[in-house]
Design a protein around this motif. Sequence first.
Motif, PDB file in Angstrom:
ATOM      1  N   VAL A 141       0.851  -1.192   0.000  1.00 31.08           N
ATOM      2  CA  VAL A 141       0.000   0.000   0.000  1.00 31.08           C
ATOM      3  C   VAL A 141       0.889   1.245   0.000  1.00 31.08           C
ATOM      4  CG1 VAL A 141      -1.797   1.263   1.218  1.00 31.08           C
ATOM      5  CG2 VAL A 141      -1.825  -1.246   1.202  1.00 31.08           C
ATOM      6  N   ASP A 142       0.901   1.943  -1.124  1.00 31.39           N
ATOM      7  CA  ASP A 142       1.793   3.074  -1.347  1.00 31.39           C
ATOM      8  C   ASP A 142       1.054   4.388  -1.153  1.00 31.39           C
ATOM      9  OD1 ASP A 142       3.569   4.990  -2.458  1.00 31.39           O
ATOM     10  OD2 ASP A 142       2.947   4.480  -4.503  1.00 31.39           O
ATOM     11  N   PHE A 143       1.398   5.106  -0.080  1.00 34.63           N
ATOM     12  CA  PHE A 143       0.881   6.459   0.152  1.00 34.63           C
ATOM     13  C   PHE A 143       1.714   7.377  -0.727  1.00 34.63           C
ATOM     14  CE2 PHE A 143       0.061  10.265   2.888  1.00 34.63           C
ATOM     15  CZ  PHE A 143      -1.319  10.161   2.975  1.00 34.63           C
ATOM     16  N   ILE A 175       0.217  -7.954   3.898  1.00 34.76           N
ATOM     17  CA  ILE A 175       0.069  -6.499   3.800  1.00 34.76           C
ATOM     18  C   ILE A 175       1.408  -5.817   4.087  1.00 34.76           C
ATOM     19  CG2 ILE A 175      -0.655  -6.224   6.214  1.00 34.76           C
ATOM     20  CD1 ILE A 175      -2.377  -4.345   3.425  1.00 34.76           C
ATOM     21  N   ILE A 176       1.740  -4.810   3.278  1.00 31.70           N
ATOM     22  CA  ILE A 176       2.950  -4.007   3.460  1.00 31.70           C
ATOM     23  C   ILE A 176       2.531  -2.546   3.398  1.00 31.70           C
ATOM     24  CG2 ILE A 176       5.240  -3.424   2.551  1.00 31.70           C
ATOM     25  CD1 ILE A 176       5.225  -6.154   1.113  1.00 31.70           C
ATOM     26  N   TYR A 177       2.994  -1.742   4.341  1.00 28.15           N
ATOM     27  CA  TYR A 177       2.624  -0.328   4.405  1.00 28.15           C
ATOM     28  C   TYR A 177       3.812   0.536   3.973  1.00 28.15           C
ATOM     29  CZ  TYR A 177      -0.736  -2.467   7.671  1.00 28.15           C
ATOM     30  OH  TYR A 177      -1.680  -3.283   8.272  1.00 28.15           O
ATOM     31  N   ASP A 178       3.625   1.359   2.939  1.00 28.57           N
ATOM     32  CA  ASP A 178       4.662   2.288   2.486  1.00 28.57           C
ATOM     33  C   ASP A 178       4.201   3.705   2.812  1.00 28.57           C
ATOM     34  OD1 ASP A 178       6.684   3.667   1.282  1.00 28.57           O
ATOM     35  OD2 ASP A 178       6.397   2.833  -0.714  1.00 28.57           O
ATOM     36  N   MET A 179       4.863   4.338   3.769  1.00 31.99           N
ATOM     37  CA  MET A 179       4.356   5.563   4.381  1.00 31.99           C
ATOM     38  C   MET A 179       4.565   6.827   3.561  1.00 31.99           C
ATOM     39  SD  MET A 179       5.546   4.897   8.321  1.00 31.99           S
ATOM     40  CE  MET A 179       7.206   4.394   7.885  1.00 31.99           C
ATOM     41  N   ALA A 180       5.551   6.831   2.672  1.00 36.88           N
ATOM     42  CA  ALA A 180       5.837   8.042   1.879  1.00 36.88           C
ATOM     43  C   ALA A 180       6.571   7.629   0.619  1.00 36.88           C
ATOM     44  CB  ALA A 180       6.664   9.043   2.676  1.00 36.88           C
ATOM     45  N   ASN A 181       6.025   8.003  -0.512  1.00 40.69           N
ATOM     46  CA  ASN A 181       6.565   7.584  -1.794  1.00 40.69           C
ATOM     47  C   ASN A 181       7.932   8.182  -2.104  1.00 40.69           C
ATOM     48  OD1 ASN A 181       6.649   6.865  -4.698  1.00 40.69           O
ATOM     49  ND2 ASN A 181       6.044   8.987  -5.026  1.00 40.69           N
ATOM     50  N   GLU A 182       8.000   9.493  -2.325  1.00 41.05           N
ATOM     51  CA  GLU A 182       9.247  10.131  -2.733  1.00 41.05           C
ATOM     52  C   GLU A 182       9.427  11.506  -2.067  1.00 41.05           C
ATOM     53  OE1 GLU A 182      10.205   8.270  -7.159  1.00 41.05           O
ATOM     54  OE2 GLU A 182       9.381  10.292  -7.007  1.00 41.05           O
ATOM     55  N   PRO A 183       9.860  11.510  -0.816  1.00 45.22           N
ATOM     56  CA  PRO A 183      10.190  12.807  -0.212  1.00 45.22           C
ATOM     57  C   PRO A 183      11.248  13.527  -1.058  1.00 45.22           C
ATOM     58  CG  PRO A 183      10.151  11.060   1.444  1.00 45.22           C
ATOM     59  CD  PRO A 183      10.073  10.391   0.108  1.00 45.22           C
ATOM     60  N   LEU A 210       5.207  -5.506   7.825  1.00 45.65           N
ATOM     61  CA  LEU A 210       6.336  -4.738   7.304  1.00 45.65           C
ATOM     62  C   LEU A 210       5.919  -3.310   6.986  1.00 45.65           C
ATOM     63  CD1 LEU A 210       9.318  -4.998   6.285  1.00 45.65           C
ATOM     64  CD2 LEU A 210       8.344  -5.484   4.025  1.00 45.65           C
ATOM     65  N   VAL A 211       6.740  -2.334   7.407  1.00 45.04           N
ATOM     66  CA  VAL A 211       6.513  -0.936   7.058  1.00 45.04           C
ATOM     67  C   VAL A 211       7.718  -0.422   6.278  1.00 45.04           C
ATOM     68  CG1 VAL A 211       4.940  -0.395   8.947  1.00 45.04           C
ATOM     69  CG2 VAL A 211       7.391  -0.145   9.295  1.00 45.04           C
ATOM     70  N   LEU A 212       7.446   0.439   5.302  1.00 45.52           N
ATOM     71  CA  LEU A 212       8.466   1.034   4.455  1.00 45.52           C
ATOM     72  C   LEU A 212       8.369   2.550   4.544  1.00 45.52           C
ATOM     73  CD1 LEU A 212       7.792  -1.024   1.171  1.00 45.52           C
ATOM     74  CD2 LEU A 212       9.209  -1.698   3.121  1.00 45.52           C
ATOM     75  N   VAL A 213       9.490   3.213   4.297  1.00 46.24           N
ATOM     76  CA  VAL A 213       9.455   4.678   4.233  1.00 46.24           C
ATOM     77  C   VAL A 213      10.409   5.141   3.145  1.00 46.24           C
ATOM     78  CG1 VAL A 213      11.238   5.018   6.021  1.00 46.24           C
ATOM     79  CG2 VAL A 213       9.578   6.838   5.528  1.00 46.24           C
ATOM     80  N   GLY A 214       9.943   6.107   2.350  1.00 47.79           N
ATOM     81  CA  GLY A 214      10.778   6.691   1.317  1.00 47.79           C
ATOM     82  C   GLY A 214      11.886   7.530   1.921  1.00 47.79           C
ATOM     83  N   LYS A 238      13.699   5.045  14.423  1.00 46.95           N
ATOM     84  CA  LYS A 238      13.526   4.164  15.583  1.00 46.95           C
ATOM     85  C   LYS A 238      12.231   3.377  15.400  1.00 46.95           C
ATOM     86  CE  LYS A 238      16.038   7.195  18.784  1.00 46.95           C
ATOM     87  NZ  LYS A 238      16.453   8.186  17.761  1.00 46.95           N
ATOM     88  N   ALA A 239      12.350   2.192  14.844  1.00 45.22           N
ATOM     89  CA  ALA A 239      11.181   1.344  14.587  1.00 45.22           C
ATOM     90  C   ALA A 239      11.650  -0.075  14.304  1.00 45.22           C
ATOM     91  CB  ALA A 239      10.369   1.870  13.415  1.00 45.22           C
ATOM     92  N   THR A 240      10.744  -1.019  14.465  1.00 43.45           N
ATOM     93  CA  THR A 240      11.038  -2.415  14.151  1.00 43.45           C
ATOM     94  C   THR A 240      10.328  -2.819  12.860  1.00 43.45           C
ATOM     95  OG1 THR A 240       9.156  -3.156  15.482  1.00 43.45           O
ATOM     96  CG2 THR A 240      11.309  -3.039  16.572  1.00 43.45           C
ATOM     97  N   ASN A 241      10.872  -3.841  12.220  1.00 39.47           N
ATOM     98  CA  ASN A 241      10.316  -4.389  10.975  1.00 39.47           C
ATOM     99  C   ASN A 241      10.086  -3.287   9.945  1.00 39.47           C
ATOM    100  OD1 ASN A 241       9.952  -6.940   9.917  1.00 39.47           O
ATOM    101  ND2 ASN A 241       7.724  -6.843  10.066  1.00 39.47           N
ATOM    102  N   LEU A 242      11.134  -2.489   9.733  1.00 36.84           N
ATOM    103  CA  LEU A 242      11.078  -1.346   8.826  1.00 36.84           C
ATOM    104  C   LEU A 242      12.167  -1.451   7.772  1.00 36.84           C
ATOM    105  CD1 LEU A 242      10.462   2.332   9.355  1.00 36.84           C
ATOM    106  CD2 LEU A 242      12.809   1.723   8.737  1.00 36.84           C
ATOM    107  N   MET A 243      11.832  -1.039   6.541  1.00 38.43           N
ATOM    108  CA  MET A 243      12.802  -0.962   5.464  1.00 38.43           C
ATOM    109  C   MET A 243      12.743   0.427   4.833  1.00 38.43           C
ATOM    110  SD  MET A 243      12.334  -4.732   3.658  1.00 38.43           S
ATOM    111  CE  MET A 243      14.062  -4.949   3.220  1.00 38.43           C
ATOM    112  N   TYR A 244      13.847   0.848   4.245  1.00 34.26           N
ATOM    113  CA  TYR A 244      13.951   2.135   3.562  1.00 34.26           C
ATOM    114  C   TYR A 244      13.834   1.903   2.056  1.00 34.26           C
ATOM    115  CZ  TYR A 244      15.978   3.434   8.075  1.00 34.26           C
ATOM    116  OH  TYR A 244      16.195   3.638   9.427  1.00 34.26           O
ATOM    117  N   THR A 245      13.193   2.810   1.351  1.00 34.29           N
ATOM    118  CA  THR A 245      12.992   2.579  -0.074  1.00 34.29           C
ATOM    119  C   THR A 245      14.000   3.348  -0.926  1.00 34.29           C
ATOM    120  OG1 THR A 245      11.380   4.336  -0.554  1.00 34.29           O
ATOM    121  CG2 THR A 245      10.534   2.277   0.374  1.00 34.29           C
ATOM    122  N   PHE A 246      14.290   2.743  -2.076  1.00 34.09           N
ATOM    123  CA  PHE A 246      15.197   3.324  -3.067  1.00 34.09           C
ATOM    124  C   PHE A 246      14.516   3.235  -4.421  1.00 34.09           C
ATOM    125  CE2 PHE A 246      18.733   3.393  -6.084  1.00 34.09           C
ATOM    126  CZ  PHE A 246      19.606   4.319  -5.534  1.00 34.09           C
TER     127      PHE A 246
END
Length: 353
Positions: A141-143, A175-183, A210-214, A238-246
């Motif tokens: 889910v891409d915000f 389910i995977i949560y992506d909190m911000a597409n392209e800051p 799993l949570v992701l952040v741009g 500061k979070a668990t089960n988090l990945m950074y997006t590229f």
Amino acid sequence: MAWHNGRLKAAVALVAALLVPVTAVSAAEAEPQAQNVAAAALPPGSPAAVNGQLKVCGVRLCNQSGKQIQLRGMSTHGIQWYSQCIKTASLDALANDWKADVLRIAMYVQEGGYETNPRKFTDMVHGYIEEATKRGLYALVDFHQLSPGDPNYNLSRAKTFFKEIAARHKDKTNIIYDMANEPNGVSWPKVKSYAEALIPTIRAEDSDSLVLVGTHGWSTFGLSDGKDPQEVIKNPIKATNLMYTFHFYANSHKQEYINTLSKVADQVPVFVTEFGTQTASGDGGNDFATSQKYIDLMKAKKISWTNWNFSDDKRSGAVFKGGTCAGNSFTGTGPLKPAGVWVRDRIRTADDF
């Protein structure tokens, strides 16, 4: 606890599926009535059924058994523009012909998206999640925040959106949560502040998905904004089960970007949620040679990816030829532009799960 919670969520999802018949509603039809769609079950043997609850292990993505895996799939175009391309026939092709593992649901916040009608777009996303689940795909889910580049502008919207999405789908293991597409045009500390303000809202509903952040610089770890990618490494969220997006577009982002991805992926968990074989506009000529360098790197380092985009937009980065989405023929290479032929072939060579 993540592994045990994942097993519990799988059991809850299975019981729900056995008790409630699945409603045959196409994703394209998943408008405001989507809240009435029955919970879908993961097909046995499908990527999401085999891998189950995802978790970060070190700097890699692992499945429910702790095995390092790589997911491959496609991103929708903005669902406010190209929902006609995300329907029964196309999703069947993505799952069964392309043999994808993941569907990225690109819900723009601005540009005629979520902010214009939060109820409509939230319900559309609910529907797409169920359609992905019925086919055994992970639903990313891409915000899709893009302009303005500071995601804090949309923090209250993000909290409202993700609270409902997480509350409804917390028992799913796909389910995977992506909190911000392209800051962009924003400092890393501000992006970090946004993520740390939003994550508790998601975790209050769903404790282990799993949570992701741009990352800043249009999800290049700041590189496209002229920043040092090590800013993220030295100041992690500061979070668990988090990945950074590229993100990358091979005909614009050459060796310096490849080197950056290679380095940061050994320092923090990375998920490539968007890439193209063209220029950064999503259009122009394809650079398949540079794209293959990225593909080889991502395979070697088990970096999961989704390609932009699963539509018939006129740009070269849209995989289908113009007019394809008006019909129901999506299988094989016939409906595809060159970039579509290329990426389909690479999705079909599945990881060893």
